[in-house]
Design an enzyme around this catalytic site. Sequence first.
Site: not given
Length: 672
Positions: A351, A380
Site C-alpha cells: 500500500d 502503489e
Amino acid sequence: MEPTRNYNIIYEGNEYKTVMLNIYSTEEFEKEYTYTGDDLGAVWSKEKTAFRVWAPTADAVKVNLYEEGTEGTDDLMEQLSMTADINGTWVAEKEGDLNGTYYTYLVEINGEKHEACDPYARTTGVNGKRAMVIDLSSTNPKGWEDDTDPHAGMTYNDAVIYELHVRDLSSDASSGITNTGKFLGLTETGTTTESGIPTGLDHMKDLGITHLHLLPVYDYGSVDETALDKPQFNWGYDPVNYNVPEGSYSTDPYHGEVRVEEMKQMVKTLHDNDISVVMDVVYNHVYDASKFNFNVIVPGYFSRVDEDGNYSNGSECGNDTASERSMVKKYIVDSVKYWADEYHVDGFRFDLVGLIDTETINEIVEEVHKNHPNVIFYGEGWTMDTTLTKEGYKLATQKNSTETPEFAYFNDTIRDALKGNIFDTSEAGFVSGASGLEETIEQCFMGLAQDWCTTPAQSVNYASCHDNMTLLDRISRSTPNASREDHIKMNNLSAAICITSEGIPFMQAGEEMLRTKPKSDGGFDENSYASPDSVNSLKWDTLDDKQYQDVYNYYKGLIAFRKEHAALRLTNAEDVKEHVKPVDGLDGNVVAFQIDGGVNGEVSNGMFVIFNANNADVKIALPKGAWDVCINGETAGTEILETVTEGKVTVPPISAMVFVKNDAAVLCVRKK
Ligand code: CA
C-alpha cells in the site's frame, strides 16, 4: 549526552530544544543502536522462552506475563525484569513451557511507565492488546512441510491476480459458504448457489487465476473483535500488529493460536487448489501513531515526526512510516520475511509504497528472494508529499521504478485510459468512447506506459480494484445513455485489453461477474471501505442469470488464452519491441497489433489483435495467410471460433478480435 533524555541548548541567548526525534536519524545513533540479530520478540522452546525488545531510550523494561489475552483482565502472573543488552535491546528469560502465555512490555522512559504489546508479537489475544508466546510448529496444518507455491518458477508476467476481501467471498447468503467472513470460508470446496453454480474457492479455481491477492489480513484496528455478533466491515488499512493475523477472520479471536492455525489452513488449501497467495501489506502508516506499540516503546521512532511533534502525512492516514531509519527498515524487512517463511505467502502488495524508500524495498526483495525466489512484489507507486527524516533517499514511486527493478507498480495509465480518470467519474475512457487514447492504449498494451514504465515486468495492468467504482459502475456512470448490452460490451473490451496486454493482469474480485456497489441514492459507492456487507459482498446468485454467466465465461476464456500464449507474457522491453508491432493507419478508436510467433514457449506462429472501441463496425486488412479467431466480442478461449483468410475482416462495434495464425502443425497441438 544520553540518548534517553531531551535537552535544551542555549546558544547566543536563544534556547533550542534538542529532541530525540532529530537524534534518531543521526549516524551516531544508528551506529550505536542498530540491532541486527534475528531474535527480537519472544523466542519459544519447550524448556524456556527468551524475550528481546529494542528500547534504546528506556530506563527500565519489564515483561508482564498474563494468563489471558484480554486487556484489562486482572490476571498478572509474574513480572520479569529485563536486562540492558547490546544495541539498545533488553533481554529476559523464563524457564518452562510458556506456549499460550500472554505478555506485554512495561517500559519506563523519563519517569513515565507505558505498557505495550510486542511489535514482534507472533500472535495476540483479542483486539491485539496482549502478545502471546507461541509454539509456531504446533499451528502447522497437515502436510505443511511439503507445502509450496503452486506457481514457483514462473515469472511476474505469468501471474493473473485476483483482488479479494476475505469477507466479500462468503458474506452473501447465496455463497452457500458456512464460515461466513472467515479465513476458513476460503477453504470450503463444493459450495454452490441454490441453482448449483459454483461459488467461493471453486469459482476462483475455475476462473483460472494464479494469485489471490487478499486485502489486509494482518491485525488491524477498525473492527472490534469483541463484538463480532454486530455487523462490522472494514477493508483494514489500519495496521495494529504487523506480524499477527486479523482476529475477526478467525473463529476465535480470544485464543492466539486459532488465528494462526486458520490462516495457515487457508494458505495450504489455496495452494492445494493451485492458487498462490498475495498479502496486502500497509507498512507506510499505522492506525494510531501515538498508540502504535513501536512508538510507545521508543517514542516517535517509527513515524516521520518533526521537532514540534507534527506527523508527516503523505498517506493522508495521519502519519507516515520512517522507513529510512535503520530499525524501522529492519522491522519491515523482518516482517515481510516472516510472512513468507512462516505462512508461505507468495506475494506482497505494498500500500502507498511511494512513501517507503527504495533501499528498504530492495532489501526486502533481496532478503525474501534468498529463500523464496518465486515471491512477487508490487505496489502503489504514487508520488506523495512526505518529509523524510534523513537526506539522500529515493522513494519507491513509479517514476523511480528503475531503482527497484524487481518490484512492480500499479499502472494507473492503463486504468484511466480504459475507463476514464478516477477523479472525474463522468469522463469516458477508450472502451466507453473517448477519442485520442489510441497511442496510450498502444503503449500500455506493450507494457511500456509512457512517462514511467520501462519493462512489462513492472506493470500491473488493471481496470478496477477495491478503490473507486467497480468497472461496470464506472462505465455506467460515464455513459448513462448507453444500453445495458453496450455497458457489458465495454466491460468485456476492457477485460480483453487488460488480460491480453504485456504486463501483469490484475482484477478486482467480481469484475468477472459485473460486480456493482449501488448506493440507496441511485449513485455508486466508490469508497466502500466501511460500507456494509450488503454493498461489498460478491452476489453469487447473479451467476444464475445467463448474462452474468456469459461475462464470467468470457473472463475465464481470456485468462486461458493468456496462459496458452507465451508471447503475451514477455518479461522485458526488448522482446516486446521485437515481437509486438502496433498496426499503423487505422481508424480512430481502433488499436491493433501483430505479434510474431518467434518467442520462446509460444505455441502459435503469431497473433493479430484488434480492439475496436467505436460504436460501429470497422474493417481491417489482415496480413497474409489464414487466421483462426479465438476471441471476439462474446466469446474468448483457446478453441477456434472460425477461420478467416487474408483480406478485410469486419470487427463489430465495441469489441475485441484476436486471431491466431493458422498453421497445421500448431493446430494439432491446440485443438482438443
Ligand atoms: Ca484486529
